[in-house]
Design a protein around this motif. Sequence first.
Motif, PDB file in Angstrom:
ATOM      1  N   SER A  62      -4.852   2.613   5.409  1.00  0.00           N
ATOM      2  CA  SER A  62      -4.758   2.410   3.970  1.00  0.00           C
ATOM      3  C   SER A  62      -4.160   3.642   3.315  1.00  0.00           C
ATOM      4  O   SER A  62      -3.826   4.628   3.975  1.00  0.00           O
ATOM      5  CB  SER A  62      -6.155   2.148   3.395  1.00  0.00           C
ATOM      6  N   ALA A  63      -4.034   3.571   1.975  1.00  0.00           N
ATOM      7  CA  ALA A  63      -3.720   4.765   1.213  1.00  0.00           C
ATOM      8  C   ALA A  63      -4.809   5.798   1.467  1.00  0.00           C
ATOM      9  O   ALA A  63      -5.994   5.462   1.540  1.00  0.00           O
ATOM     10  CB  ALA A  63      -3.636   4.426  -0.276  1.00  0.00           C
ATOM     11  N   CYS A  64      -4.430   7.063   1.615  1.00  0.00           N
ATOM     12  CA  CYS A  64      -5.428   8.076   1.963  1.00  0.00           C
ATOM     13  C   CYS A  64      -6.271   8.437   0.750  1.00  0.00           C
ATOM     14  O   CYS A  64      -5.874   8.246  -0.404  1.00  0.00           O
ATOM     15  CB  CYS A  64      -4.754   9.317   2.546  1.00  0.00           C
ATOM     16  N   GLY A 176       1.257   8.185   6.303  1.00  0.00           N
ATOM     17  CA  GLY A 176       0.650   9.273   7.066  1.00  0.00           C
ATOM     18  C   GLY A 176      -0.524   8.865   7.931  1.00  0.00           C
ATOM     19  O   GLY A 176      -0.714   9.398   9.023  1.00  0.00           O
ATOM     20  N   GLY A 177      -1.356   7.931   7.451  1.00  0.00           N
ATOM     21  CA  GLY A 177      -2.510   7.503   8.244  1.00  0.00           C
ATOM     22  C   GLY A 177      -3.430   8.660   8.558  1.00  0.00           C
ATOM     23  O   GLY A 177      -3.812   9.438   7.678  1.00  0.00           O
ATOM     24  N   SER A 188       1.092   8.609  13.436  1.00  0.00           N
ATOM     25  CA  SER A 188       0.915   8.143  12.065  1.00  0.00           C
ATOM     26  C   SER A 188       1.019   6.616  12.054  1.00  0.00           C
ATOM     27  O   SER A 188       1.091   5.971  13.098  1.00  0.00           O
ATOM     28  CB  SER A 188       1.981   8.775  11.161  1.00  0.00           C
ATOM     29  N   LEU A 189       1.079   6.022  10.856  1.00  0.00           N
ATOM     30  CA  LEU A 189       1.133   4.564  10.755  1.00  0.00           C
ATOM     31  C   LEU A 189       2.549   4.014  10.677  1.00  0.00           C
ATOM     32  O   LEU A 189       2.792   2.870  11.067  1.00  0.00           O
ATOM     33  CB  LEU A 189       0.345   4.089   9.528  1.00  0.00           C
ATOM     34  N   ASP A 385       5.436   6.038  -0.682  1.00  0.00           N
ATOM     35  CA  ASP A 385       4.504   5.731  -1.759  1.00  0.00           C
ATOM     36  C   ASP A 385       3.645   4.555  -1.304  1.00  0.00           C
ATOM     37  O   ASP A 385       4.173   3.512  -0.920  1.00  0.00           O
ATOM     38  CB  ASP A 385       5.262   5.383  -3.034  1.00  0.00           C
ATOM     39  N   VAL A 386       2.313   4.718  -1.331  1.00  0.00           N
ATOM     40  CA  VAL A 386       1.394   3.805  -0.644  1.00  0.00           C
ATOM     41  C   VAL A 386       0.354   3.267  -1.625  1.00  0.00           C
ATOM     42  O   VAL A 386      -0.199   4.019  -2.434  1.00  0.00           O
ATOM     43  CB  VAL A 386       0.674   4.539   0.511  1.00  0.00           C
ATOM     44  N   THR A 387       0.083   1.949  -1.535  1.00  0.00           N
ATOM     45  CA  THR A 387      -0.936   1.328  -2.375  1.00  0.00           C
ATOM     46  C   THR A 387      -1.814   0.407  -1.537  1.00  0.00           C
ATOM     47  O   THR A 387      -1.313  -0.375  -0.721  1.00  0.00           O
ATOM     48  CB  THR A 387      -0.298   0.494  -3.505  1.00  0.00           C
ATOM     49  N   THR A 388      -3.128   0.515  -1.727  1.00  0.00           N
ATOM     50  CA  THR A 388      -4.102  -0.373  -1.084  1.00  0.00           C
ATOM     51  C   THR A 388      -4.939  -1.038  -2.162  1.00  0.00           C
ATOM     52  O   THR A 388      -5.515  -0.360  -3.010  1.00  0.00           O
ATOM     53  CB  THR A 388      -5.011   0.423  -0.127  1.00  0.00           C
ATOM     54  N   LYS A 389      -5.005  -2.386  -2.132  1.00  0.00           N
ATOM     55  CA  LYS A 389      -5.765  -3.146  -3.120  1.00  0.00           C
ATOM     56  C   LYS A 389      -6.834  -3.981  -2.436  1.00  0.00           C
ATOM     57  O   LYS A 389      -6.613  -4.516  -1.350  1.00  0.00           O
ATOM     58  CB  LYS A 389      -4.841  -4.068  -3.919  1.00  0.00           C
ATOM     59  N   ALA A 390      -7.989  -4.114  -3.093  1.00  0.00           N
ATOM     60  CA  ALA A 390      -9.082  -4.953  -2.605  1.00  0.00           C
ATOM     61  C   ALA A 390      -9.146  -6.239  -3.421  1.00  0.00           C
ATOM     62  O   ALA A 390      -8.620  -6.323  -4.534  1.00  0.00           O
ATOM     63  CB  ALA A 390     -10.417  -4.213  -2.695  1.00  0.00           C
ATOM     64  N   HIS A 391      -9.811  -7.239  -2.873  1.00  0.00           N
ATOM     65  CA  HIS A 391      -9.945  -8.521  -3.571  1.00  0.00           C
ATOM     66  C   HIS A 391     -10.747  -8.397  -4.865  1.00  0.00           C
ATOM     67  O   HIS A 391     -10.569  -9.204  -5.785  1.00  0.00           O
ATOM     68  CB  HIS A 391     -10.598  -9.552  -2.652  1.00  0.00           C
TER      69      HIS A 391
END
Length: 409
Positions: A62-64, A176-177, A188-189, A385-391
């Motif tokens: 995910s985003a760190c 980056g992971g 890394s990812l 540029d990294v984004t992680t979203k939850a439900h």
Amino acid sequence: MKHSYQRKAVAASIVGLFSSTAAQAIEVQAGDWKFTANGNVNVHYIHSSCENHPDAIVTVGSACAVDGGGEKNVSSVSNGLLPAALVFGVATTQDGYDITGTFGFYPGISTNDGGSPNLQSGSSNVALGTTGLDVRQVFMTFGNKDIGTFSLGRNFGLFGFDAIINDMTLPGVGVGGAMSTGAPANTSLGSIGFGYIYTDTLAQMNYTTPSVLGGLTLTLGIFDPIEPLFQTGATAEGQPGFHGKLAYKAGDLYFSSSFITQTQHLPSGDDYRSTGVDFAAKAKFGNLDLLGSYYFGSGLGTTGLFVLSDDGFGNKRDSDGYLLQGTYTINKTKLGVNYGVSKLDFAGSADRAAAPNLLEKNSKVTGGVYHSLTKNLTLLAEFSDVTTKAHDGGKNTSNNFNVGAFLSF
């Protein structure tokens, strides 16, 4: 893939993709046997700006976020999406059959004292530490242009392979992971979990047909079944997993589709079958290279094979994702950008109630510059540029910049 491709180590293909000309392996002829060695060394400085007040999101990759010490900005000197590699090969022709053997050793440069070099737990980057070694490839092939090729042993899988092998961040870092945390891994990812699921290295037995219709091949095989990660008590030993791949290459156009399926067994006695299908296409128009890939699965999970693939009770979660990429080469410099998305759905209303903060979507965009200083040495820089979203609406964002070098031989 044609028969001649099957006879070469996958690592040699990876190395050749990122030099201005294809890297040449070391070759020694001894009687009827040819011995080869090839590989890479890659090193990157990675700076990550992580989410300062992260939301709790159930995911892997995910985003760190800030580390245990509350540090938002993280620096590391590490490998990238690829560890370093040293791959040995042997090849001969006997009684009309082409026979090869491959041994691929993949060391990292990060400290890996936490067990598996790719599954670290807690901070292990301390004094007196040492790096880890992945043995990703131990396989043989035999066959010829008339009967096709059999491949037996541990090698990269079929599902998801074309997405990662053509990811422009392969010689670099991408997302980056673990390189953005205090628990380093060997890799890394890249775009893993952000556009495709990692193909992984599997113990497998495959058969690839001879090339027909000007470049069409079919591969079918079985693999040692994989248990769901982080799911206590789940097993997968009842029967092998199955996978296959259809690929077609004509000039500068390439298309492939692969599938994977495996039965999972839970402690409750419930079984469920995981399945996944992917598609990949690439085309070259002069100096412009385009790539598109897409996958979907049921009980397949996200980031890695069968990771978060069900709700813990055998109810399957659906997932899908895609990667879009364009690169343009000017003399010895390649400019590129890719955009990837991976999504994960609830198994049902009970799953939604039990884990409302389950990952909904990972997305990222990476821009990169890759300059071939020599035919075997590439200097590169990337920004992701990294984004992680939850439900449940939770959201974390981060970015990382890396600069480094990739030496192939």
